[in-house]
Write an enzyme that holds these catalytic residues in place. Structure first.
Site, mmCIF file in Angstrom:
data_model
loop_
_atom_site.group_PDB
_atom_site.id
_atom_site.type_symbol
_atom_site.label_atom_id
_atom_site.label_comp_id
_atom_site.label_asym_id
_atom_site.label_seq_id
_atom_site.Cartn_x
_atom_site.Cartn_y
_atom_site.Cartn_z
ATOM 1 N N ASP A 17 5.925 -17.299 -0.700
ATOM 2 C CA ASP A 17 5.578 -16.039 -2.133
ATOM 3 C C ASP A 17 7.112 -16.092 -2.544
ATOM 4 O OD1 ASP A 17 3.717 -14.379 -2.495
ATOM 5 O OD2 ASP A 17 3.862 -14.389 0.061
ATOM 6 N N THR A 49 -3.001 -13.482 -1.596
ATOM 7 C CA THR A 49 -2.092 -14.087 -0.585
ATOM 8 C C THR A 49 -2.789 -13.346 0.391
ATOM 9 O OG1 THR A 49 0.617 -12.877 -2.058
ATOM 10 C CG2 THR A 49 0.235 -13.199 0.749
#
Ligand code: AMP
Ligand code: MG
Length: 327
Positions: A47, A128
């Protein structure tokens, strides 16, 4: 002087393609290593590395523009995360020649509020949880101009299509100019994205989240029963779902509200890129009551509850049935 949209789109396509390569590198090297944010949601090396990569290139290419990414540099500045910072640098080697910690803080940034004018909205890794378990995830980049989404690019490194030899799809659209996709490994070859023309809800293939916490799976089953639909839902993480609808591989997707978080409002970076791509592919996206999504309310879609997206033909019936099961 305003830039023409095509230079933004060209930038978006190139940088999201690179970001997907970075995502896969990180996934294979570090798996899902990362930390938990204050809200307990996971954030990985991937990320931060992707947001830093896109931030660094955006600052060079469009220095006047704001980047509103999902991640915040402030968490990285905390001393106990120095190992994470070292891993982010390691991930970025080969993508950015050299960098200091403060470069990374600057590129990741602290978000901000979309004001009038232009803002780039980024979810560096949407899904995620999918990324961590080796499932679907997406890099989502969109351009917001005066509260309207004018352009979007979605990179889905794990998405397959039967017309594609390898794995990984890149989809993009700019408002009024159609939506397209190409294989992540193909540089020049592009195909139009077009929704399916299925008009029977009973025959439609539905996509939904595979995470109980992000939706209401039992209500989704109730919906399918009411619709006389016996097809197995396609459960997958991330905005890869919207590419499936835009590409005619699925007819609709639902984000019903989780009973644990009935007041949840979507973040703009979770819906911006997908919305313009689906609309340009001939589809429709609204909230669960059929209301258009309003991206001009801040960082979340404060005026909308949940998401219903479809090939457009099915939309009226979709909304009617949703109202019926919630009354
Ligand atoms: P999915 O991959 O479809 O499961 O959705 C992933 C997205 O769900 C993430 O981008 C999160 O921002 C979002 N999310 C997190 N919590 C919730 C919630 N309670 N309801 C709906 N979406 C959520
Ligand atoms: Mg997300």
């Amino acid at each position: 002087m305003p830039h023409t949209l095509s230079s933004e789109l060209e930038f978006g396509i190139e940088i999201v393609r690179k970001a997907c390569a970075l995502g896969e590198k990180v996934r294979l090297k570090f798996q899902g290593a990362g930390v938990a944010k204050a809200d307990k949601s996971p954030v990985t090396i991937g990320d931060y590395a992707i947001q830093a990569l896109i931030g660094s290139e955006l600052h060079k290419k469009f220095p006047q523009d704001t980047l509103i990414g999902e991640e915040r540099a402030s968490l990285l500045k905390e001393g106990e995360h120095s190992a994470l910072l070292a891993d982010i640098k390691d991930a970025l080697s080969g993508f950015i020649p050299s960098m200091s910690n403060s470069d990374i803080f600057k590129w990741v940034g602290e978000g901000g509020m979309p004001q009038t004018g232009r803002a780039w909205v980024l979810d560096p890794i949407d899904g995620t949880k999918g990324f961590i378990r080796g499932g679907q995830y997406a890099v989502a980049l969109a351009l917001l101009e005066n509260g309207k989404v004018t352009m979007g690019v979605l990179g889905c490194p794990k998405l397959k299509d039967e017309s594609l030899e390898g794995t990984g799809m890149l989809a993009w659209a700019s408002r009024g100019q159609g939506a397209f996709w190409s294989g992540l490994a193909e540089n020049a070859f592009k195909r139009p994205l077009k929704v399916s023309d299925c008009s029977a809800l009973a025959e439609a293939r539905m996509c939904c989240s595979e995470d109980e916490a992000h939706t209401d799976l039992s209500k989704i089953h109730q919906f399918l029963q009411e619709a006389g639909n016996q097809k197995k839902p396609i459960e997958m993480s991330s905005l890869a779902k919207i590419v499936m609808v835009a590409n005619g591989r699925s007819e609709f997707l639902l984000r019903l509200l989780s009973p644990k978080k009935p007041d949840y409002r979507e973040w703009i970076w979770d819906q911006a890129a997908g919305s313009v791509i689906l609309e340009e592919a001939g589809g429709m996206i609204t909230d669960l009551s059929g209301k258009p999504l309003d991206f001009g309310k801040g960082l979340r879609l404060f005026d909308n509850l949940g998401i219903a997206a479809s090939n457009k033909k099915l939309h009226p019936e979709l909304i009617r049935l949703l109202k019926q099961i919630s009354s």
